[in-house]
Design a protein around this motif. Structure first.
Motif, short mmCIF file in Angstrom:
data_model
loop_
_atom_site.label_atom_id
_atom_site.label_comp_id
_atom_site.label_asym_id
_atom_site.label_seq_id
_atom_site.Cartn_x
_atom_site.Cartn_y
_atom_site.Cartn_z
N SER A 182 41.40 81.91 51.06
CA SER A 182 40.92 81.40 49.65
C SER A 182 40.34 80.11 49.78
O SER A 182 38.99 79.68 49.07
CB SER A 182 41.97 81.20 48.35
N PHE A 183 41.13 79.27 50.96
CA PHE A 183 40.25 77.55 50.55
C PHE A 183 39.32 77.38 51.90
O PHE A 183 39.00 76.42 52.26
CB PHE A 183 41.64 76.58 50.85
N LYS A 184 39.66 78.70 52.39
CA LYS A 184 38.75 78.98 53.89
C LYS A 184 39.32 77.23 55.03
O LYS A 184 38.23 76.85 55.43
CB LYS A 184 37.03 78.87 53.19
N THR A 185 40.17 78.09 54.93
CA THR A 185 40.62 76.61 56.30
C THR A 185 41.74 77.36 56.99
O THR A 185 41.75 78.60 57.01
CB THR A 185 41.03 75.71 55.19
N ASP A 186 42.80 76.86 57.48
CA ASP A 186 43.82 77.45 59.39
C ASP A 186 44.59 77.37 58.60
O ASP A 186 45.41 76.62 57.42
CB ASP A 186 43.82 77.29 60.18
N VAL A 187 45.78 78.42 58.69
CA VAL A 187 47.03 77.91 57.89
C VAL A 187 47.94 76.78 58.07
O VAL A 187 48.84 75.93 57.57
CB VAL A 187 48.52 79.19 58.94
N PHE A 195 40.23 82.20 42.23
CA PHE A 195 39.06 81.35 42.04
C PHE A 195 39.38 79.91 42.29
O PHE A 195 40.51 79.72 41.57
CB PHE A 195 38.51 81.82 40.75
N ILE A 196 38.89 79.43 43.20
CA ILE A 196 39.23 77.85 42.33
C ILE A 196 38.15 76.54 42.44
O ILE A 196 36.65 77.13 42.92
CB ILE A 196 39.54 77.38 44.28
N ILE A 197 37.89 76.14 41.52
CA ILE A 197 37.04 75.78 40.46
C ILE A 197 36.93 73.91 40.80
O ILE A 197 37.90 73.45 40.39
CB ILE A 197 36.76 76.28 38.86
N PRO A 198 36.35 73.52 41.81
CA PRO A 198 36.24 72.35 41.71
C PRO A 198 35.93 71.20 40.75
O PRO A 198 35.52 71.44 39.38
CB PRO A 198 35.33 72.16 42.40
N ILE A 258 52.78 82.13 47.40
CA ILE A 258 51.22 82.94 47.55
C ILE A 258 52.13 83.13 49.59
O ILE A 258 52.46 81.09 50.04
CB ILE A 258 50.05 82.65 47.02
N ASP A 259 51.59 83.60 50.45
CA ASP A 259 51.82 83.53 51.95
C ASP A 259 50.75 82.33 52.00
O ASP A 259 49.04 82.42 51.55
CB ASP A 259 51.49 85.03 51.85
N ASP A 260 50.77 81.73 52.70
CA ASP A 260 50.29 80.58 53.50
C ASP A 260 48.80 81.26 54.87
O ASP A 260 47.79 80.56 53.86
CB ASP A 260 50.52 79.89 55.33
#
Length: 66
Positions: A45-50, A2-5, A37-39
């Motif tokens: 997790s961050f809803k982005t791309d590698v 979980f990433i919490i801003p 941690i694998d890219d």
């Protein structure tokens, strides 16, 4: 994961009877991007791309010592 801003109020609830464990880190991107941690996992997790994760790793982790 979980990433919490920063500044966001959060809470956790353990609905099970077994003890829960958690690890929290604040303001230290090396704890996320400086690990093994694998890219692809970080990208999801961050809803982005590698490629974006790789740019973040390059900018946020200290250089390797010789």
């Amino acid at each position: 994961m979980f990433i919490i801003p920063k500044g966001m109020v959060q809470w956790q609830y353990n609905a099970r009877t077994a003890p829960a464990k958690t690890l929290s880190a604040f303001g230290m991107p090396v704890f996320v991007f400086g690990t093994g941690i694998d890219d692809a996992v970080l990208a999801k997790s961050f809803k982005t791309d590698v490629p974006t994760v790789q740019k973040l790793k390059a900018a946020l982790t200290p250089p390797n010592k010789p």
